[in-house]
Structures are given as C-alpha cells and as structure tokens.
Design a protein around this motif. Structure first.
Motif, PDB file in Angstrom:
ATOM      1  N   ASN A  97       0.921  -1.220   0.084  1.00 54.55           N
ATOM      2  CA  ASN A  97       0.046  -0.089   0.110  1.00 54.55           C
ATOM      3  C   ASN A  97       0.886   1.240   0.118  1.00 54.55           C
ATOM      4  N   GLY A  98       0.278   2.396  -0.014  1.00 53.10           N
ATOM      5  CA  GLY A  98       1.022   3.904  -0.153  1.00 53.10           C
ATOM      6  C   GLY A  98       1.533   3.786   1.022  1.00 53.10           C
ATOM      7  N   THR A  99       1.221   3.369   2.157  1.00 56.15           N
ATOM      8  CA  THR A  99       1.660   4.058   3.602  1.00 56.15           C
ATOM      9  C   THR A  99       3.202   3.117   3.767  1.00 56.15           C
ATOM     10  N   LEU A 117       5.909   4.610   1.725  1.00 56.87           N
ATOM     11  CA  LEU A 117       6.329   5.975   2.464  1.00 56.87           C
ATOM     12  C   LEU A 117       7.336   5.309   3.447  1.00 56.87           C
ATOM     13  N   PHE A 160      -8.817  17.290   3.969  1.00 54.65           N
ATOM     14  CA  PHE A 160      -8.027  16.760   5.069  1.00 54.65           C
ATOM     15  C   PHE A 160      -8.229  17.605   6.153  1.00 54.65           C
TER      16      PHE A 160
HETATM   17  C1  PLP Z   1      -1.422  11.714   0.524  1.00 48.13           C
HETATM   18  C2  PLP Z   1      -1.456  10.278   0.876  1.00 48.13           C
HETATM   19  N1  PLP Z   1      -0.470   9.724   1.382  1.00 48.13           N
HETATM   20  C3  PLP Z   1      -0.294   8.342   1.693  1.00 48.13           C
HETATM   21  C4  PLP Z   1      -1.644   7.634   1.369  1.00 48.13           C
HETATM   22  C5  PLP Z   1      -1.589   6.198   1.954  1.00 48.13           C
HETATM   23  O1  PLP Z   1      -1.913   5.052   0.867  1.00 48.13           O
HETATM   24  P1  PLP Z   1      -2.434   3.892   1.286  1.00 48.13           P
HETATM   25  O2  PLP Z   1      -3.986   4.211   1.679  1.00 48.13           O
HETATM   26  O3  PLP Z   1      -2.258   2.979  -0.049  1.00 48.13           O
HETATM   27  O4  PLP Z   1      -1.794   3.374   2.613  1.00 48.13           O
HETATM   28  C6  PLP Z   1      -2.790   8.163   1.087  1.00 48.13           C
HETATM   29  C7  PLP Z   1      -3.863   7.755   0.873  1.00 48.13           C
HETATM   30  O5  PLP Z   1      -4.700   7.013   1.152  1.00 48.13           O
HETATM   31  C8  PLP Z   1      -2.592   9.680   0.688  1.00 48.13           C
HETATM   32  O6  PLP Z   1      -3.819  10.235   0.360  1.00 48.13           O
END
Ligand code: PLP
Length: 487
Positions: free
Chosen positions: A164-166, A169, A422
């Motif tokens: 996932n995106g988290t 990072l 947000f």
């Molecule tokens: C700016 C931002 N960073 C990080 C994420 C994290 O991504 P994920 O939900 O795939 O972990 C998101 C989205 O959900 C996001 O909008």
C-alpha cells in the motif's frame, strides 16, 4: 442507477412495479407516497399476488410488504455493510421524516458515492488467470508486469510494487537511512499516513503550513525550518496538483537533503511533462480503491538511484539476501503486493489514459457549473503543470449561507456523498508532539474545503445535477438560476 428507478408510488399498479423491477434489475422497488417510505414490493410478492388471483392492474397499495428494512442516510459503512445480505441486496436510506433520500446496494453505499473504482476492463480475466494458475501470492507475472507499467508510465529508472501507499512511504524512509533523531519536513495538509510513516521510521515530522493558492507545502516554510537534524523533505502532491518541485529540489540540493515525494493521489501528474515522483530520490504511489487506478490495496515506489532501489527491494522481502533464500543480512519487512492485486492493477493500467481524460472532463464540467457561482474558490494549477484530476475539491467562500459541515449533511440527504478536505495534521492528538510552523492557511483551507463525487462513470448531466444541488444547498434560488442559465 437513480433513486427514481427504485421507487414507486403506492397508487400505481403491480404492472408498473414489475416494469420498474425489470429495469432496475434489483428484484424490488420501494413503495412510497411522495418519497415517504411505506414499504417494499418484490417480484416474489407480485408473483404470489397473481397466483392468489390478483390482476396485473391491482394497486401496489393492496399487495406491498409493510415490513421493510431501512437505514438513515448517514448510517456508517459498517452498519450498511452488516445490513446488506443475499436477502437484502438493496436498502432504502431515509431522512428524519422517513423520506427515502438515498439507497445502498451490494454494489455501492450511496446513490452517488464520492469516488469508486471502475472495474470494467480485464480485471476479472487477469484475477481468474491467477486463481487458475495458482499464482495468488506475491510471486507471479503480474507483479513484475505491474512494476514495469509503473516504471514505463512515470518514465522512472526503477519501480517496486508494495502492499500500500503507507508502507511505500515507510520503506522509502528506511531505504534512505532516515530514522532515529532525524527530522522530516511535511505539509500540514495531507493524509495522516504521511506523518505516520515518518514516526514509524523513528524520525520526527516537522509540520509546516501550505501555500494559499496550491494547498501544497510552503517552500518558504521549508527553508525556514531546516535545522542540523533535517534529513528529508516530504512534499505531498495534494489532490494531484504538483508541488513546486523546482524550488524544493533547489533547497534540498543546497542543504544536502533527501526528497521523498508522496504521490499517492498524483499518478499522472507532471511538471513540464516530467512525472511527479521522478524529481526527488523516491516517489511513492497508492493504489487504494479510491485512487486514480487501483489494486484494491496497493502501492509502489519509483527510484532515481539503483542503490536505494536494491536496498528497498531487500527490505520489502523480509530483508532476505538475494540469491540466498532464508538468509537475512538485515532486518526487513513483508511489504509485498500479491499477484492477485497486481493483476487488477495491470488491468487498470490499460484504462489509465481513458480514466484520466474522463476525470479531466469531470473537472471541467464542475468548473463550468460551480465556479460561475459566487460560492467557491479552486486549487490553483499552473499552466505548465498537469494534475491527476483525482478528486474535485473546492473551498466554500464566506458568502455561502451554510458552512461546509452543514453542506455535507444536506448533500447526504440528497443522496450525494461528499467529504471534507483533510484536517490539518497539527490539530490531531496523534501529532501533538511534532514541531510546527503554521500561519493559518491550512486551518482556513481545511475548514472550508469539500470534495465532490468524481467517479469516472459520471456524465455531464450527473455533474450538472450535483452542482445545482450543491449551489441550491448553499445559496438562494437566485444563484441557482444564474448557474443554470450560464450552464
Ligand atoms: C497523501 C496520501 N499519502 C499516503 C496515503 C496512503 O496510501 P494507502 O492508503 O495506500 O496506504 C494516501 C491515501 O490513502 C494519501 O492520500
């Protein structure tokens, strides 16, 4: 599907009900009087009525079922999910006066969701291929293909798929050696995952305010907050609008800092044709269900440098040494993407350009129908910047008669899902220990921003109707007329 297609007045005949049921393909209609919920009538109820001798011209009021399940329009996702079942595939959502204002079905939780994926391509075929060939874990051709697609599309040097995106990072930070005692400068407006990743890496987020026009991290405040502990800048291309990467890279080079671009919302965003994520050391993406394209859950990193890529690849795979299975030279994670998720991602990639064009169109329709009114301000996009057009988001000017939160409630009563921008990271209990440098901009943006439905299947007519409802909720009939005429 529109709410009208699921509602029938009680004075109509069961023949009329059957026609509606035939068209809506849900096997049921809600029985109403001026949208006041009375009950439901299903194709089974009609079949039983006819078997017992009723004619096809019998009034619905004679036959319908008064025992019916409904939920309020603001019911939680969990409530809706636990009420929907094989038996109750569609449920009316009602307001305080029991008027039907929306519906939830096994396919979607609202008539007009704010964002939902469109799985209209080869998703099923590719997932079926994974199941048929037994490649359902993280080894398999779709993972490699997905990484290749990410690399090719963004024109980057190296790409790595992750869960996932988290974690993308987090992996980026750890791969660049950022951890204990280090400071990372982040914007006040982002999703919490940006800061969570920094803290989980052992480093300290330094929260700075954003620019009034672009809602992106302020380069002045980045400069002002660099200390001897600063190791990285983490710009977030919020809602797909690129940050000022020229200035950020100049600052980073001058102070010898790493740059990790959070491109979770920005696949397809670019500056002068160069994709976001390729300016800094590492760019990260999210493929969550509501993103530009999706894997269900999924993420990716793109790298400028082979060393960071190699390190991240090992860390992603438990820290196992390449070429020597089950041997660990370093402590790592399991951040892998499965072949099943990658299969969906590959099918989505095939539709990416088509989705992009459609989102761009949806943005232009909203601009046409909403920005003529006196109520909204828009996020600024410079001429040489391209956005991913992820989620249409505007700020309500003070002239509106109601505030943002009230607008969200009113729209929900009209079957329109929306979401607030947000919240500022600095306001949250989780991040109270972070250093901050704020000037009121993010607070203002966050208090007045609202995101509107941007799913790629919306038509101009849908956007026009949503816009008119938004304006109608906010202002007087005069303003509504003005917009309709201009439109
Ligand atoms: C700016 C931002 N960073 C990080 C994420 C994290 O991504 P994920 O939900 O795939 O972990 C998101 C989205 O959900 C996001 O909008």
């Amino acid at each position: 599907m529109k709410l009208e297609e699921l509602c029938i007045n009680s004075n109509k005949t069961i023949r009329d009900a059957l026609i509606k049921i035939d068209n809506n393909a849900h096997g049921i209609v809600f029985v109403v009087d001026d949208y006041q919920l009375l009950g439901v009538i299903s194709d089974g109820d009609i079949r039983r009525a006819i078997i017992s001798g009723k004619s096809i011209n019998t009034e619905v009021s004679d036959v319908y079922n008064k025992q019916c399940i409904s939920l309020t329009h603001n019911a939680s996702i969990e409530e809706i999910q636990s009420t929907l079942s094989e038996r109750y595939k569609v449920i009316p959502l009602v307001d305080d006066n029991k008027k039907v204002v929306d519906f939830a079905s096994i396919y979607r939780l609202h008539q007009t969701p704010v964002l939902e994926p469109l799985l209209g391509g080869n998703e099923l075929e590719y997932v079926t291929d994974c199941v048929k060939t037994n490649w359902i874990s993280s080894q398999g051709k779709y993972v490699l293909q997905f990484e290749e697609e990410v690399k090719k599309y963004t024109d980057s040097n190296y790409a790595l798929a992750v869960s996932n995106g988290t974690v993308a990072l987090h992996l980026a930070l750890v791969s660049l050696g950022i951890g204990e005692g280090d400071e990372v400068i982040v914007p006040d407006i982002t999703f919490g995952a940006t800061l969570n990743a920094v803290i989980l890496a052992g480093a300290k987020p330094v929260i700075v305010d954003v620019e009034k026009q672009t809602w992106n991290i302020s380069t002045d405040l980045i400069n002002k907050n660099i200390t001897q502990n600063t190791k990285a800048i983490m710009p977030v291309h919020i809602y797909g609008v690129p940050c000022n990467m020229a200035e950020i890279m100049t600052i980073a080079e001058h102070h010898n800092l790493h740059v990790i671009e959070d491109c979770a919302e920005a696949l397809g965003s670019s500056i002068d044709g160069k994709h976001v994520g390729t300016f800094g050391d590492i760019g990260t993406f999210s493929f969550f269900g509501n993103k530009v394209i999706t894997c269900g859950e999924g993420g990716a990193l793109i790298f400028r440098d082979v060393n960071a890529y190699n390190k991240a690849k090992i860390l992603r795979d438990h820290g196992m040494t390449p070429g020597k299975r089950y041997w660990h030279d370093v402590v790592g994670f399991n951040y892998r993407l499965t072949n099943l998720q990658a299969a969906i991602g590959c099918a989505q990639f095939e539709q990416l350009e088509q989705f992009r064009e459609k989102r761009k169109q949806i943005f232009s329709w909203y601009d046409k129908y909403l920005l003529n009114s006196k109520f909204f301000d828009k996020q600024f996009l410079s001429n040489d910047y391209e956005s991913s057009y992820w989620l249409y988001t505007v700020l309500i000017k003070d002239k509106g008669l109601i505030n943002r939160d009230e607008l969200i409630v009113r729209l929900s009563k009209l079957g329109i899902d929306s979401r607030p921008i947000f919240y500022p990271m600095s306001q949250m209990p989780a991040f109270q220990e972070c250093k901050t440098d704020l000037n009121g901009v993010s607070e203002h943006i966050s208090a007045s921003g609202i995101s509107l439905p941007t799913s790629v299947y919306l038509t101009e007519d849908d956007v026009c109707k949503i816009s008119n409802k938004v304006i109608n909720c906010l202002g007087s009939a005069e303003d509504l007329k003005m917009v309709v005429q201009d439109g």
